[in-house]
Design an enzyme around this catalytic site. Structure first.
Site, PDB file in Angstrom:
ATOM      1  N   ARG A   1       0.834  -1.205   0.000  1.00  0.00           N
ATOM      2  CA  ARG A   1       0.000   0.000   0.000  1.00  0.00           C
ATOM      3  C   ARG A   1       0.868   1.253   0.000  1.00  0.00           C
ATOM      4  O   ARG A   1       0.564   2.241  -0.687  1.00  0.00           O
ATOM      5  CB  ARG A   1      -0.956  -0.021   1.197  1.00  0.00           C
ATOM      6  CG  ARG A   1      -2.135  -0.956   1.014  1.00  0.00           C
ATOM      7  CD  ARG A   1      -3.156  -0.806   2.128  1.00  0.00           C
ATOM      8  NE  ARG A   1      -2.691  -1.341   3.394  1.00  0.00           N
ATOM      9  CZ  ARG A   1      -2.871  -2.586   3.801  1.00  0.00           C
ATOM     10  NH1 ARG A   1      -3.524  -3.452   3.033  1.00  0.00           N
ATOM     11  NH2 ARG A   1      -2.431  -2.992   4.986  1.00  0.00           N
TER      12      ARG A   1
ATOM     13  N   PHE B   1     -10.450  -6.329  -7.236  1.00  0.00           N
ATOM     14  CA  PHE B   1     -10.647  -7.076  -5.992  1.00  0.00           C
ATOM     15  C   PHE B   1     -10.330  -6.155  -4.810  1.00  0.00           C
ATOM     16  O   PHE B   1      -9.557  -6.492  -3.919  1.00  0.00           O
ATOM     17  CB  PHE B   1      -9.761  -8.323  -5.948  1.00  0.00           C
ATOM     18  CG  PHE B   1      -9.786  -9.141  -7.212  1.00  0.00           C
ATOM     19  CD1 PHE B   1     -10.796 -10.057  -7.455  1.00  0.00           C
ATOM     20  CD2 PHE B   1      -8.799  -8.983  -8.181  1.00  0.00           C
ATOM     21  CE1 PHE B   1     -10.815 -10.809  -8.628  1.00  0.00           C
ATOM     22  CE2 PHE B   1      -8.812  -9.729  -9.355  1.00  0.00           C
ATOM     23  CZ  PHE B   1      -9.828 -10.646  -9.571  1.00  0.00           C
TER      24      PHE B   1
ATOM     25  N   ASP C   1     -15.072  -4.598  -7.001  1.00  0.00           N
ATOM     26  CA  ASP C   1     -15.231  -5.726  -6.087  1.00  0.00           C
ATOM     27  C   ASP C   1     -16.647  -6.257  -6.238  1.00  0.00           C
ATOM     28  O   ASP C   1     -17.557  -5.512  -6.606  1.00  0.00           O
ATOM     29  CB  ASP C   1     -14.976  -5.321  -4.632  1.00  0.00           C
ATOM     30  CG  ASP C   1     -14.665  -6.519  -3.754  1.00  0.00           C
ATOM     31  OD1 ASP C   1     -13.462  -6.828  -3.590  1.00  0.00           O
ATOM     32  OD2 ASP C   1     -15.603  -7.154  -3.249  1.00  0.00           O
ATOM     33  N   SER C   2     -16.833  -7.541  -5.952  1.00  0.00           N
ATOM     34  CA  SER C   2     -18.151  -8.152  -6.108  1.00  0.00           C
ATOM     35  C   SER C   2     -18.973  -8.107  -4.827  1.00  0.00           C
ATOM     36  O   SER C   2     -20.064  -8.680  -4.773  1.00  0.00           O
ATOM     37  CB  SER C   2     -17.999  -9.604  -6.571  1.00  0.00           C
ATOM     38  OG  SER C   2     -17.236 -10.350  -5.640  1.00  0.00           O
TER      39      SER C   2
ATOM     40  N   ALA D   1     -14.624  -8.967 -11.257  1.00  0.00           N
ATOM     41  CA  ALA D   1     -13.405  -8.350 -11.789  1.00  0.00           C
ATOM     42  C   ALA D   1     -12.934  -9.030 -13.072  1.00  0.00           C
ATOM     43  O   ALA D   1     -12.426  -8.352 -13.979  1.00  0.00           O
ATOM     44  CB  ALA D   1     -12.303  -8.373 -10.739  1.00  0.00           C
TER      45      ALA D   1
ATOM     46  N   ASP E   1      -5.065  -7.961  -7.025  1.00  0.00           N
ATOM     47  CA  ASP E   1      -4.847  -8.682  -5.773  1.00  0.00           C
ATOM     48  C   ASP E   1      -6.047  -9.590  -5.492  1.00  0.00           C
ATOM     49  O   ASP E   1      -6.866  -9.315  -4.613  1.00  0.00           O
ATOM     50  CB  ASP E   1      -4.649  -7.685  -4.622  1.00  0.00           C
ATOM     51  CG  ASP E   1      -4.264  -8.368  -3.318  1.00  0.00           C
ATOM     52  OD1 ASP E   1      -3.763  -9.506  -3.368  1.00  0.00           O
ATOM     53  OD2 ASP E   1      -4.477  -7.760  -2.249  1.00  0.00           O
TER      54      ASP E   1
ATOM     55  N   CYS F   1      -1.909 -14.901  -3.413  1.00  0.00           N
ATOM     56  CA  CYS F   1      -1.822 -15.292  -1.998  1.00  0.00           C
ATOM     57  C   CYS F   1      -2.054 -16.790  -1.838  1.00  0.00           C
ATOM     58  O   CYS F   1      -2.334 -17.266  -0.740  1.00  0.00           O
ATOM     59  CB  CYS F   1      -2.814 -14.490  -1.157  1.00  0.00           C
ATOM     60  SG  CYS F   1      -4.543 -14.790  -1.562  1.00  0.00           S
TER      61      CYS F   1
END
Length: 399
Positions: A215, A231, A253-254, A283, A303, A343
């Site tokens: 960030r 995301f 984002d969903s 996305a 991400d 991730c």
């Protein structure tokens, strides 16, 4: 104390101080041992290898507490481990209201995650714990007592609502462990940006603490740029870009609930909401439609959530990672920057780089690697435990 006797030749990983022993390495169990009990791991030749927590329901049959035969696993053991973890963070991390205090195996407490939040609104301190293995579950009381004593934080909340517990024969659970119930939202400061954190219902323990360094990277490189954040969840990277004086930020984002938190975060920081646009959408599909509409960006963040929870999902996840990176690179202007992440622990760094390189080739894009990205210093890695590097990223520039 019970003993796990290893099959011949199965001691190599323990000799290299890897903290897991898989079920296939066990020849036999000696003694009556219950889930979470401390057992000695013994080589086929009779030599002591480690003390570990026994987990009869998991493929990871034992998680190592200590390789020192003279070190007992008792209340004092957990106090020492927590003191050591706190001392490391005090030396490595400052200037933030959200810190990972305990990171499982890297701190000698396999299966335990502890995050610390300090609110700028009233100064409340909050610990949030995840007990993800039967060993730390068995020692939950002493661990919580030690955390309260050593941190001086009276409020401890549990977020053990993670599927990995089921593999350990444990039910998912959440709730208060000490002190008072947490407020609906905590307001924490990170690098001059305020984030609302929902420790009871938010992702992980409420916030993606592991992306702090990234960030900051986005904030430093956003000035005057059109930014796309996919995301986005509650807008972590979006807020960083706004802090860095981005010209515009489009976030996707969903989850409508997450986007509502993101909008509230913009207002909490006093940022110009006209520079921020939010899309409640998928996305993957939106990336393709943006390209079809002729849009482009100077800085893109990809991400996604974990796409490969296990080795069985690697091939499918690789295709998904390639899909979003291909679309992202098509949207990136010449000279533009891309921060892309995985991730998924099952996707190693070399494979992730290959996926991104294949996406660049298909996009007809020449891309240089400016840096490799990962979790912050409060997520340390053990040299003998590569599985601890679950978060990996690439900082790229389209030439």
């Amino acid at each position: 104390m019970g003993r796990l006797i290893l099959k011949p030749g199965k001691e190599r990983s323990l000799l290299h101080r890897h903290p897991w022993l898989f079920a296939g390495a066990v020849d036999r169990v000696e003694g009556r041992v219950s889930p979470g009990a401390t057992v000695s791991l013994i080589g086929h030749d009779g030599r002591f290898l480690a003390r570990a927590a026994y987990s009869p329901h998991s493929a990871i049959r034992a998680r190592v507490w200590t390789f020192d035969e003279a070190e007992p696993v008792d209340h004092a053991f957990f106090k020492r481990r927590i003191q050591r973890a706190l001392a490391y963070r005090a030396a490595q991390v400052c200037g933030t209201g959200a810190v990972r205090l305990v990171f499982g195996e890297a701190d000698g407490l396999p299966g335990l995650v502890v995050d610390h939040y300090r609110s700028v609104d009233g100064g409340r301190q909050q610990l949030v714990c995840q007990f993800m293995a039967v060993g730390v579950e068995a020692w939950k009381g002493p661990i919580v007592d030690a955390l309260v004593r050593e941190t001086g934080c009276a409020h401890v909340y549990e977020r053990s609502d993670v599927s990995i517990r089921e593999k350990e024969g444990l039910e998912q659970t959440t709730g208060l462990l000490a002190g008072d119930e947490p407020p609906e939202l905590l307001l924490v400061d990170e690098g001059g940006v305020r984030y609302q954190v929902d420790v009871r219902k938010g992702h992980k323990t409420g916030f993606y603490i592991d992306q702090r360094d990234s960030r900051a990277l986005i904030a430093r490189n956003s000035a005057g740029r059109d930014v796309l954040n996919c995301f986005c969840y509650t807008g972590g990277f979006s807020l960083a870009a706004l802090k860095g004086e981005a010209r515009s930020v489009l976030s996707i984002d969903s989850s409508g609930e997450a986007l509502a938190h993101a909008r509230a975060n913009v207002l909490a920081n006093g940022f110009d909401s006209q520079r921020a646009q939010w899309l409640d959408a998928d996305a993957f599909r939106t990336l393709r439609s943006l390209h079809q509409d002729g849009q482009s960006f100077d800085l893109i963040v990809l991400d996604p959530p974990k796409l490969a929870p296990s080795q069985q999902h690697v091939d499918r996840a690789a295709r998904a990672y390639k899909d979003i990176n291909l679309s992202g690179l098509k949207l990136l202007r010449p000279g533009g920057l891309l921060a892309t992440y995985s991730c998924s622990g099952a996707i190693g760094a070399p494979l992730f780089q290959k996926i991104v390189a294949d996406a660049a080739a298909d996009a007809g894009a020449d891309v240089r690697i400016l840096g490799r990205l990962g979790a912050g210093a409060d997520h340390p890695m053990l040299a003998g435990f590569p599985e601890g590097e679950y978060l990996k990223g690439l900082w790229l520039q389209r030439i």
